[in-house]
Design an enzyme around this catalytic site. Structure first.
Site, short mmCIF file in Angstrom:
data_model
loop_
_atom_site.label_atom_id
_atom_site.label_comp_id
_atom_site.label_asym_id
_atom_site.label_seq_id
_atom_site.Cartn_x
_atom_site.Cartn_y
_atom_site.Cartn_z
N TYR A 178 -21.09 -11.62 -15.20
CA TYR A 178 -22.03 -11.78 -16.31
C TYR A 178 -23.37 -11.26 -15.81
O TYR A 178 -23.86 -11.70 -14.75
CB TYR A 178 -22.21 -13.26 -16.68
CG TYR A 178 -21.04 -13.88 -17.42
CD1 TYR A 178 -20.65 -13.38 -18.66
CD2 TYR A 178 -20.35 -14.96 -16.90
CE1 TYR A 178 -19.57 -13.95 -19.35
CE2 TYR A 178 -19.29 -15.53 -17.59
CZ TYR A 178 -18.91 -15.02 -18.82
OH TYR A 178 -17.85 -15.57 -19.49
N MET A 202 -23.18 -25.19 -20.39
CA MET A 202 -22.31 -26.36 -20.44
C MET A 202 -21.06 -26.21 -19.56
O MET A 202 -20.68 -27.15 -18.86
CB MET A 202 -21.91 -26.67 -21.89
CG MET A 202 -23.07 -27.14 -22.75
SD MET A 202 -22.64 -27.31 -24.49
CE MET A 202 -21.47 -28.66 -24.47
N HIS A 246 -26.25 -10.27 -18.32
CA HIS A 246 -27.33 -10.63 -19.27
C HIS A 246 -28.62 -9.85 -18.95
O HIS A 246 -29.70 -10.42 -18.85
CB HIS A 246 -27.61 -12.14 -19.24
CG HIS A 246 -26.43 -12.95 -19.69
ND1 HIS A 246 -26.01 -12.99 -21.00
CD2 HIS A 246 -25.57 -13.73 -18.99
CE1 HIS A 246 -24.93 -13.75 -21.09
NE2 HIS A 246 -24.63 -14.21 -19.88
N GLU A 257 -20.16 -9.74 -20.45
CA GLU A 257 -20.52 -10.15 -21.81
C GLU A 257 -20.68 -9.00 -22.78
O GLU A 257 -20.81 -9.23 -23.99
CB GLU A 257 -21.81 -10.99 -21.79
CG GLU A 257 -23.12 -10.24 -21.54
CD GLU A 257 -23.38 -9.97 -20.06
OE1 GLU A 257 -22.54 -10.30 -19.22
OE2 GLU A 257 -24.45 -9.39 -19.76
N ARG A 284 -18.95 -22.35 -10.26
CA ARG A 284 -17.76 -21.55 -10.52
C ARG A 284 -17.60 -20.47 -9.44
O ARG A 284 -18.53 -20.21 -8.68
CB ARG A 284 -17.87 -20.86 -11.89
CG ARG A 284 -17.73 -21.81 -13.05
CD ARG A 284 -18.03 -21.15 -14.38
NE ARG A 284 -19.44 -20.86 -14.55
CZ ARG A 284 -19.97 -20.25 -15.61
NH1 ARG A 284 -19.19 -19.86 -16.58
NH2 ARG A 284 -21.27 -20.02 -15.69
N ASP A 328 -28.17 -21.14 -25.90
CA ASP A 328 -28.35 -19.94 -25.07
C ASP A 328 -28.86 -18.75 -25.89
O ASP A 328 -29.35 -17.78 -25.33
CB ASP A 328 -27.07 -19.58 -24.30
CG ASP A 328 -25.90 -19.30 -25.21
OD1 ASP A 328 -25.95 -19.63 -26.41
OD2 ASP A 328 -24.91 -18.71 -24.72
N LYS A 358 -22.16 -15.17 -12.10
CA LYS A 358 -23.50 -14.98 -12.68
C LYS A 358 -24.18 -13.75 -12.07
O LYS A 358 -23.78 -13.25 -11.03
CB LYS A 358 -24.37 -16.22 -12.44
CG LYS A 358 -23.85 -17.48 -13.10
CD LYS A 358 -23.70 -17.37 -14.60
CE LYS A 358 -25.01 -17.46 -15.34
NZ LYS A 358 -24.82 -17.40 -16.81
#
Ligand SMILES: NC(=O)c1ccc[n+]([C@@H]2O[C@H](COP(=O)([O-])OP(=O)(O)OC[C@H]3O[C@@H](n4cnc5c(N)ncnc54)[C@H](O)[C@@H]3O)[C@@H](O)[C@H]2O)c1
Length: 369
Positions: free
Chosen positions: A94, A301, A96, A118, A15, A270, A75
């Protein structure tokens, strides 16, 4: 503002954090957009498309990071990118962070302002920048399941929609949220028999109202889960308890009682997965078999359909990007839901769950502004 978009470096991440439409919006508001060469290639978006929307193409990621006030990514940064982080830079992606001490440390040590997709919330506590990826994963799940139900892929040899005079597949979806609703809808569109279970009666009411009996609904409890799973050809796990590990709703005993060649797609993987037998897999090696049941537990996915996912993600991020580009960090500080996205600022951890995950000091954002 100068907005930069580097190519993603994470394994199997195709992406990119902006589309040509996003570039056009930014440039028409007077901002500059710098995109690393071939950053969009994995999503089938090419340099010329970005250029004709008004972006400049940079030869490498070093240039993008060095020349931008804000960097957009998909990411979290990988170690090869850490040396490009610096004080004053806004990194919007994102992150995380609760799951990664090294990335948290890299952001804090460098003084980068880390704004995480997120953790941004809407007033109803929903997560607007997670939803599009759940939608993608949910819509993919019946396709993945249909494929795995084919004999050659280890399945029972069942066609999802059946044919005239022959039963279709029996699909059970656990969780009627963003991903589960979408999974059920697509499976029903493929003419499978679909049952959705959830603990929230209002979610089930919504499905009944919209689908008018074409998708069956059941309250989720131990008995209905056991009975539904045992009869299913395909079970899709799509539960979420916000902020917590996914509850392991389906036991090993229930899985052992399923028909040989049945298929499990655990979207919730996840968050740890909702089947007792789930363990994370990758796109390069997506499945394994337990008790003759095929398991698919890929944690990212949407990475399989980067073109669609890139557009879905950037449709959701663009308004936030435009606000940050126009007003800088003040745009986030002024909006309580947006402010929750700010995880690190000038070397301080300003998002409490990340601080407690790594047992590092937490500084409320209000102390700094
Ligand atoms: N694997 C992937 O690539 C991928 C991609 C996107 C999202 N996800 C994950 O999918 C999961 C679901 O996300 P979502 O956006 O659909 O969440 P959501 O909040 O929209 O929906 C979750 C649903 O689970 C229900 N639920 C909770 N406990 C339950 C139980 N015991 N029995 C039945 N239902 C229960 C909730 O009531 C809710 O309706 C999350 O873990 C998310 O991170 C994974």
């Amino acid at each position: 503002m100068k907005v930069g978009v580097p190519k993603e470096l994470k394994d199997h991440e195709y992406r990119v954090a902006i589309t040509p439409a996003g570039v056009r919006e930014l440039t028409s508001h007077g901002h500059e957009v710098l995109i690393e060469t071939d950053a969009g290639r994995g999503s089938s978006i090419f340099n010329e498309e970005f250029e004709s929307a008004g972006a400049k193409i940079a030869p490498d990621a070093d240039t993008v990071f060095a020349e931008s006030d804000m960097v957009l990514k998909v990411k979290e940064p990988v170690p090869e990118e850490f040396h490009r982080l610096r004080e004053g830079l806004i990194l919007f992606t994102y992150l995380h962070l609760a799951a990664s001490e090294p990335v948290t440390k890299a952001l804090l040590d460098s003084g980068t302002t880390g704004v995480a997709y997120e953790t941004i919330e809407l007033p109803d506590r929903s997560l607007p920048l997670l939803a599009p990826m759940s939608e993608v994963a949910g819509r993919m799940a019946p396709h993945v399941g249909a494929n795995l139900l084919e004999r050659g892929h280890g399945g029972r040899g069942i066609l999802m929609g059946g044919v005239s005079g022959v039963r279709p597949a029996n699909v059970v979806v656990i969780g009627a949220g963003m991903s589960g609703m979408n999974a059920a809808w697509i499976a029903q569109g493929m003419e499978a028999e679909v049952i959705v279970l959830d603990k929230n009666i209002n979610k089930l009411r919504d499905i009944d109202r919209i689908h008018q009996g074409k998708i069956k609904t059941l309250m989720s409890n131990k008995l209905t889960v056991e009975e539904s799973v045992v009869q299913a050809d395909l079970v899709i796990g799509a539960v979420l308890v916000p902020g917590a590990k996914a509850p392991r709703i389906v036991t090993r005993d229930s899985i052992s009682s399923m028909k040989a060649g049945s298929v499990i797609v655990d979207i919730s993987i996840d968050q740890g997965g909702c089947f007792e037998t789930s363990k994370m897999t990758t796109h390069s090696d997506p499945t394994y078999v337990v008790d003759d049941v095929v398991h698919y537990c890929v944690g990212n996915m949407p990475g399989a359909v980067p073109h669609t996912s890139t557009y879905a993600l950037t449709n959701a991020t663009l308004d936030y990007v435009l606000a940050l580009a126009a007003h800088g960090l003040q745009a986030a500080v002024a909006d309580p839901g947006f402010a929750l996205g700010i995880n690190t600022y000038k070397g301080k951890c300003v998002y409490e769950p990340v601080a407690s995950a790594h047992q590092i000091p937490y500084t409320p954002l209000s102390d700094l502004f």
